[in-house]
Design a protein around this motif. Structure first.
Motif, mmCIF file in Angstrom:
data_model
loop_
_atom_site.group_PDB
_atom_site.id
_atom_site.type_symbol
_atom_site.label_atom_id
_atom_site.label_comp_id
_atom_site.label_asym_id
_atom_site.label_seq_id
_atom_site.Cartn_x
_atom_site.Cartn_y
_atom_site.Cartn_z
ATOM 1 N N TYR A 36 -11.888 -3.240 8.300
ATOM 2 C CA TYR A 36 -11.414 -1.278 8.834
ATOM 3 C C TYR A 36 -13.062 -0.457 9.555
ATOM 4 O O TYR A 36 -13.445 -1.067 9.457
ATOM 5 C CB TYR A 36 -11.730 -0.660 7.395
ATOM 6 N N GLY A 43 -13.421 9.076 6.655
ATOM 7 C CA GLY A 43 -12.984 8.021 5.616
ATOM 8 C C GLY A 43 -13.575 6.611 6.196
ATOM 9 O O GLY A 43 -13.425 6.313 7.961
ATOM 10 N N LEU A 44 -12.792 5.136 5.694
ATOM 11 C CA LEU A 44 -12.373 4.258 6.581
ATOM 12 C C LEU A 44 -10.972 4.257 7.386
ATOM 13 O O LEU A 44 -10.118 4.354 6.257
ATOM 14 C CB LEU A 44 -12.702 2.850 5.586
ATOM 15 N N PHE A 46 -7.769 1.767 8.882
ATOM 16 C CA PHE A 46 -7.722 0.871 9.011
ATOM 17 C C PHE A 46 -7.702 -0.013 10.260
ATOM 18 O O PHE A 46 -6.623 0.626 11.299
ATOM 19 C CB PHE A 46 -6.423 0.344 8.128
ATOM 20 N N PRO A 98 -4.486 -6.999 -9.413
ATOM 21 C CA PRO A 98 -4.259 -5.114 -9.089
ATOM 22 C C PRO A 98 -4.977 -4.726 -7.587
ATOM 23 O O PRO A 98 -5.873 -5.574 -7.063
ATOM 24 C CB PRO A 98 -4.714 -4.455 -10.109
ATOM 25 N N ASP A 99 -4.709 -3.601 -7.210
ATOM 26 C CA ASP A 99 -4.807 -3.411 -5.336
ATOM 27 C C ASP A 99 -5.997 -3.356 -5.940
ATOM 28 O O ASP A 99 -6.872 -2.007 -5.951
ATOM 29 C CB ASP A 99 -4.261 -2.309 -5.231
ATOM 30 N N LYS A 100 -7.583 -3.789 -5.337
ATOM 31 C CA LYS A 100 -8.677 -3.649 -5.346
ATOM 32 C C LYS A 100 -9.275 -4.192 -4.209
ATOM 33 O O LYS A 100 -8.821 -5.779 -3.357
ATOM 34 C CB LYS A 100 -9.469 -4.553 -6.201
ATOM 35 N N LEU A 101 -10.214 -4.008 -3.511
ATOM 36 C CA LEU A 101 -10.757 -4.137 -1.899
ATOM 37 C C LEU A 101 -12.493 -4.685 -2.723
ATOM 38 O O LEU A 101 -12.970 -3.678 -3.225
ATOM 39 C CB LEU A 101 -10.531 -3.536 -0.616
ATOM 40 N N SER B 33 -6.730 4.007 -4.980
ATOM 41 C CA SER B 33 -7.859 3.083 -5.560
ATOM 42 C C SER B 33 -8.676 4.479 -5.421
ATOM 43 O O SER B 33 -8.997 5.250 -4.388
ATOM 44 C CB SER B 33 -8.272 2.111 -4.973
ATOM 45 N N TYR B 35 -13.165 4.499 -4.541
ATOM 46 C CA TYR B 35 -14.661 3.497 -4.563
ATOM 47 C C TYR B 35 -15.318 4.925 -3.894
ATOM 48 O O TYR B 35 -15.617 5.705 -3.697
ATOM 49 C CB TYR B 35 -14.885 2.865 -3.050
ATOM 50 N N PHE B 45 -16.100 -0.911 -5.912
ATOM 51 C CA PHE B 45 -14.424 -0.402 -6.558
ATOM 52 C C PHE B 45 -15.038 0.219 -7.700
ATOM 53 O O PHE B 45 -15.547 -0.185 -8.664
ATOM 54 C CB PHE B 45 -14.014 -1.127 -6.578
ATOM 55 N N GLU B 48 -8.505 1.380 -10.585
ATOM 56 C CA GLU B 48 -7.257 1.640 -9.386
ATOM 57 C C GLU B 48 -6.218 2.035 -10.408
ATOM 58 O O GLU B 48 -6.252 2.069 -12.365
ATOM 59 C CB GLU B 48 -6.906 0.605 -9.038
ATOM 60 N N ARG B 55 -5.037 0.118 -13.675
ATOM 61 C CA ARG B 55 -4.729 -1.778 -14.065
ATOM 62 C C ARG B 55 -5.956 -2.095 -13.964
ATOM 63 O O ARG B 55 -5.736 -3.064 -14.206
ATOM 64 C CB ARG B 55 -3.837 -1.462 -12.840
ATOM 65 N N ASN B 56 -7.076 -1.878 -13.202
ATOM 66 C CA ASN B 56 -8.312 -2.837 -13.349
ATOM 67 C C ASN B 56 -9.488 -1.319 -13.063
ATOM 68 O O ASN B 56 -9.161 -0.437 -12.404
ATOM 69 C CB ASN B 56 -8.241 -2.717 -11.508
ATOM 70 N N LEU B 90 -14.495 7.759 -2.170
ATOM 71 C CA LEU B 90 -13.150 7.415 -1.047
ATOM 72 C C LEU B 90 -12.300 7.534 -2.276
ATOM 73 O O LEU B 90 -12.067 6.252 -3.002
ATOM 74 C CB LEU B 90 -13.878 6.342 -0.640
ATOM 75 N N SER B 94 -2.065 2.816 -1.771
ATOM 76 C CA SER B 94 -0.990 2.166 -1.077
ATOM 77 C C SER B 94 0.523 2.161 -1.336
ATOM 78 O O SER B 94 0.646 2.311 -2.825
ATOM 79 C CB SER B 94 -1.387 0.787 -1.382
ATOM 80 N N GLN B 96 1.760 -0.745 -2.290
ATOM 81 C CA GLN B 96 1.555 -1.420 -4.034
ATOM 82 C C GLN B 96 3.366 -2.451 -4.567
ATOM 83 O O GLN B 96 3.988 -2.642 -5.008
ATOM 84 C CB GLN B 96 1.684 -1.204 -5.171
ATOM 85 N N GLN B 103 -4.386 -0.624 2.232
ATOM 86 C CA GLN B 103 -4.911 0.237 1.336
ATOM 87 C C GLN B 103 -5.298 1.479 2.573
ATOM 88 O O GLN B 103 -5.620 0.925 3.855
ATOM 89 C CB GLN B 103 -6.622 0.372 1.003
ATOM 90 N N TYR B 104 -5.001 2.625 2.477
ATOM 91 C CA TYR B 104 -4.987 3.794 3.420
ATOM 92 C C TYR B 104 -6.564 4.732 2.708
ATOM 93 O O TYR B 104 -6.293 5.005 1.648
ATOM 94 C CB TYR B 104 -3.849 4.467 3.505
ATOM 95 N N PHE B 105 -7.452 5.280 3.712
ATOM 96 C CA PHE B 105 -8.705 5.799 3.090
ATOM 97 C C PHE B 105 -8.445 7.353 3.585
ATOM 98 O O PHE B 105 -7.708 7.605 4.629
ATOM 99 C CB PHE B 105 -9.724 5.321 3.306
#
Lengths: 113, 114
Positions: A36, A43-44, A46, A98-101, B33, B35, B45, B48, B55-56, B90, B94, B96, B103-105
């Motif tokens: 990114y 923001g970030l 992609f 889960p969706d975590k970066l 998500s 951040y 993080f 999410e 979930r997390n 942020l 996504s 998923q 993931q688009y921020f």
């Protein structure tokens, strides 16, 4: 635990020269890797990702990245840098489930005219 | 397709107050998500949500909470604000549908705690 490392806080390059921003990763399984870019007060955005397949991944704005499994690296490259490429670049790995970066610490790219 | 939107873009609060930030994902995206980005800790993080379920969760105190609505929009709340909560928050969405989804921020919300 999964992690990424960006060993360089800053990379300086002259406009027109090739650039490389380094990233190494540590994962327990197959990695999902991302790059990114962040411009000031934004923001970030992609750039590209590696999921599977060809080791050379092409992305936005002329950037590409090379996945190297033996060296656990995913370096970002561009053949000819532009002043407008100056920004903060983040490498990230996606944790399974889960969706975590998980992000690296970022590398500031400065392209000089 | 419209991108991820976050409101407000800037906030100034004082210690002890609480704040609510909002995120609208890309249409059709069900995962949201959050951040936190600070100069000292980088990008971390928070949590999410997917289909209204958390979930997390990252390693943040209970003062940080969130929720997701049936239209996938999400909010995060920070109670009893501390100076160290000053950061860029942020949101990312996504679809998923697979593990490699991007993931688009959004542009972020800049929170300043005085």
């Amino acid at each position: 635990a999964q992690s990424v490392a960006q060993p360089e806080d800053q990379v300086n390059v002259a406009e027109g020269n090739p650039l490389t921003v380094k990233c190494t990763y540590s994962v327990s399984g197959n990695p999902y890797l991302f790059w990114y870019v962040q411009y000031p007060n934004r923001g970030l955005q992609f750039l590209l990702k590696y999921i599977t397949g060809d080791n050379l991944v092409k992305g936005s704005y002329g950037f590409e990245a090379e996945f190297n499994k033996s060296q656990t690296s995913f370096h970002l490259k561009k053949p000819s840098a532009l002043v407008s490429d100056s920004a903060l670049y983040f490498c990230a790995v996606r944790e399974s489930g889960p969706d975590k970066l998980i992000f690296g610490t970022g590398t500031r790219l400065q392209v000089f005219p | 397709k419209a991108g991820v939107t976050q409101t407000p873009r800037y906030l100034i609060k004082t210690r002890g107050q609480q704040v609510t930030l909002s995120c609208s994902p890309i249409s059709g995206h069900r995962s949201v998500s959050w951040y936190q980005q600070t100069p000292g800790q980088g990008l971390q993080f928070l949590f999410e949500y997917f289909s209204e379920t958390q979930r997390n969760k990252g390693n943040f105190p209970g003062r940080f909470s969130g929720r997701q609505f049936s239209n996938s929009r999400s909010e995060m709340n920070v109670s009893t604000l501390e100076l160290g909560d000053s950061a860029l928050y942020l949101c990312a969405s996504s679809s998923q549908t697979s593990g490699g989804d991007t993931q688009y921020f959004g542009p972020g919300t800049r929170l300043t705690v005085l």
